[in-house]
Design an enzyme around this catalytic site. Structure first.
Site, short mmCIF file in Angstrom:
data_model
loop_
_atom_site.label_atom_id
_atom_site.label_comp_id
_atom_site.label_asym_id
_atom_site.label_seq_id
_atom_site.Cartn_x
_atom_site.Cartn_y
_atom_site.Cartn_z
N THR A 35 0.84 -1.22 0.00
CA THR A 35 0.00 0.00 0.00
C THR A 35 0.86 1.26 0.00
O THR A 35 0.34 2.36 -0.18
CB THR A 35 -0.96 0.04 1.21
OG1 THR A 35 -0.19 -0.09 2.41
CG2 THR A 35 -1.98 -1.08 1.14
N TYR A 143 -7.92 -6.87 10.90
CA TYR A 143 -7.07 -5.75 11.30
C TYR A 143 -7.14 -5.55 12.81
O TYR A 143 -6.11 -5.53 13.49
CB TYR A 143 -7.54 -4.50 10.56
CG TYR A 143 -6.77 -3.24 10.82
CD1 TYR A 143 -5.48 -3.06 10.32
CD2 TYR A 143 -7.34 -2.18 11.53
CE1 TYR A 143 -4.79 -1.88 10.52
CE2 TYR A 143 -6.66 -1.00 11.74
CZ TYR A 143 -5.39 -0.84 11.23
OH TYR A 143 -4.69 0.33 11.44
P1 NAD Z 1 -0.05 2.85 4.73
O1 NAD Z 1 -0.81 1.73 4.11
O2 NAD Z 1 0.14 4.08 3.94
O3 NAD Z 1 1.36 2.36 5.24
C1 NAD Z 1 1.63 1.03 5.61
C2 NAD Z 1 2.92 0.58 4.93
O4 NAD Z 1 3.21 -0.75 5.32
C3 NAD Z 1 2.82 0.62 3.41
O5 NAD Z 1 3.93 1.29 2.88
C4 NAD Z 1 2.82 -0.86 3.04
O6 NAD Z 1 3.37 -1.08 1.76
C5 NAD Z 1 3.62 -1.47 4.16
N1 NAD Z 1 3.33 -2.88 4.41
C6 NAD Z 1 2.11 -3.47 4.51
N2 NAD Z 1 2.27 -4.79 4.76
C7 NAD Z 1 3.61 -5.02 4.81
C8 NAD Z 1 4.39 -6.17 5.02
N3 NAD Z 1 3.83 -7.39 5.21
N4 NAD Z 1 5.75 -6.06 5.03
C9 NAD Z 1 6.33 -4.84 4.81
N5 NAD Z 1 5.63 -3.72 4.59
C10 NAD Z 1 4.28 -3.81 4.59
O7 NAD Z 1 -0.79 3.18 6.11
P2 NAD Z 1 -0.55 4.34 7.16
O8 NAD Z 1 -1.80 5.10 7.28
O9 NAD Z 1 0.73 5.04 6.89
O10 NAD Z 1 -0.41 3.47 8.49
C11 NAD Z 1 0.87 3.17 9.07
C12 NAD Z 1 0.66 2.40 10.36
O11 NAD Z 1 -0.12 3.17 11.28
C13 NAD Z 1 -0.09 1.08 10.16
O12 NAD Z 1 0.47 0.10 10.98
C14 NAD Z 1 -1.49 1.40 10.62
O13 NAD Z 1 -2.14 0.25 11.12
C15 NAD Z 1 -1.24 2.42 11.70
N6 NAD Z 1 -2.41 3.30 11.88
C16 NAD Z 1 -2.72 4.26 10.95
C17 NAD Z 1 -3.84 5.05 11.13
C18 NAD Z 1 -4.21 6.13 10.14
O14 NAD Z 1 -5.21 6.84 10.38
N7 NAD Z 1 -3.48 6.36 9.08
C19 NAD Z 1 -4.67 4.85 12.24
C20 NAD Z 1 -4.33 3.84 13.14
C21 NAD Z 1 -3.19 3.08 12.96
#
Ligand code: NAD
Ligand code: UDP
Length: 311
Positions: A35, A143
């Site tokens: 992603t 999730y």
């Molecule tokens: P995002 O999808 O932009 O970033 C997640 C990243 O993880 C991506 O670059 C993706 O390619 C990478 N990824 C996914 N699965 C992977 C794997 N198996 N191995 C290696 N890389 C992998 O999402 P984000 O919004 O930047 O979220 C980042 C973190 O913060 C996540 O863990 C998410 O659960 C947490 N989070 C985000 C929010 C939000 O509002 N954005 C809220 C709560 C928690």
């Protein structure tokens, strides 16, 4: 300081990598680009303090890290429901690998957990002591339960193996580099308004969220890593609570558009209210978001305009 950021090419992770490099850290970004995008970190290419490793957190190993931020996981409902088993494994197997690595090399860990551990909460605002209301058979379970199990792993690695792990529960975060098509409400509404498409409110728009601008979130993540200790989970987010209908009006006001609101069914298990109690983060991290919703939404609109103009 040598730092590993898993998920560093994603929305929040890319801003975090930039901040850490600016602070003088040597950063390795591990990302499977599922992603996330290389475009997010293009500004760091060529910087001797930065490396991208395309790889999977479910398989990692490594050495020589002092800090590990574990952000690898799809984050939007559309993205994490696309491959639910993969999402669960990324969160549980990935977390286990990160904690094993931290134990081996003596690194400190920040785990990016989520407000989703509270499910559709029956207590409001959500304090860290609330156990949550999660449906383990619902579409969000891969999730929510993945993040909950990851927290349990953190707790047990701290107690059994002394791993210095800090769990932060991130509430809805928005800003530049959100993906246009990942279905999150802020990006959806902005992209719809810019394209003169209908603004899709799910349900009647009275459900609430509390939106934190990405620079504030990155500040909180770095604070969580930098303090001498942080025991137990800690909420990170902006406590200003908004109805989704209000967000739609705000975006309609700020984008020159012919779009009108339409109403679509509320997805299953969509939480009705969400607002963090950030007392612990204020007291222990001196964390306080400073970017208000008007300023943050304007910066996000500018970002999406830039993306459109590049096409
Ligand atoms: P995002 O999808 O932009 O970033 C997640 C990243 O993880 C991506 O670059 C993706 O390619 C990478 N990824 C996914 N699965 C992977 C794997 N198996 N191995 C290696 N890389 C992998 O999402 P984000 O919004 O930047 O979220 C980042 C973190 O913060 C996540 O863990 C998410 O659960 C947490 N989070 C985000 C929010 C939000 O509002 N954005 C809220 C709560 C928690
Ligand atoms: N939402 C909406 N229209 C959209 C996208 C989302 O009304 O086009 C609603 C969604 O039902 C939820 C809220 O906005 O109530 C936040 O959704 P998002 O997917 O951004 O985050 P999450 O539900 O994971 O907090």
């Amino acid at each position: 300081m040598r730092v590993l950021v898993t998920g560093g090419a994603g929305f929040i992770g890319s801003h975090l990598c930039e901040r850490l490099v600016e602070d003088g850290c040597d950063v390795v970004c591990l990302d499977n680009l599922s992603t996330g995008r290389e475009l997010n970190i293009v500004g760091l290419y060529g910087n001797p303090r930065f490396d991208l490793v395309v790889g999977d957190v479910r398989k990692i190993d490594g050495t020589g890290f002092e800090w590990i931020f574990n952000l690898a996981s799809p984050a939007s409902p559309v993205a994490y429901q696309r491959d639910p088993i993969g999402t669960l494994k990324t969160n549980v197997v990935g977390m286990g690998n990160v904690l094993q690595l931290a134990r081996k090399v003596g690194a400190r860990v920040v785990q990016a957990s989520t407000s989703e551990v509270y499910g559709d909460p029956l207590e409001h605002p959500q304090r860290e002591g609330y156990w949550g209301n999660v449906n383990c058979y619902g579409p969000r379970a891969c999730y929510d339960e993945g993040k909950r199990a990851a927290e349990t792993l953190c707790h047990d690695y701290r107690n059994l193996h002394g791993v210095d792990v800090r769990v932060v529960r991130i509430f809805n975060t928005y800003g530049p580099r959100m993906q246009a098509d990942d279905g999150r409400v802020v990006s959806n509404f902005i992209v719809q308004a810019m394209g003169n498409e209908p603004i899709t409110i799910y349900g009647d728009g009275t459900q609430t969220r509390s939106f934190c601008y990405v620079s504030d979130m990155v500040d909180g993540l770095v604070r969580a890593m930098s303090v001498s200790d942080l025991v137990g989970p800690t909420n990170l987010g902006n406590p200003e609570e908004l109805q989704i209908g209000y967000l739609a009006d705000l975006i309609l006001e700020k984008v020159d558009t012919r779009s009108q609101v339409i109403y679509e069914p509320l997805p299953e298990d969509d939480p009705v209210r969400r607002r963090p109690d950030i007392t612990k983060a204020k007291e222990q991290l001196n964390f306080m978001p400073v970017v208000g919703i008007d300023e943050g939404i304007e910066a996000t609109i500018d970002y999406f305009k830039g993306v459109r103009n590049e096409r």
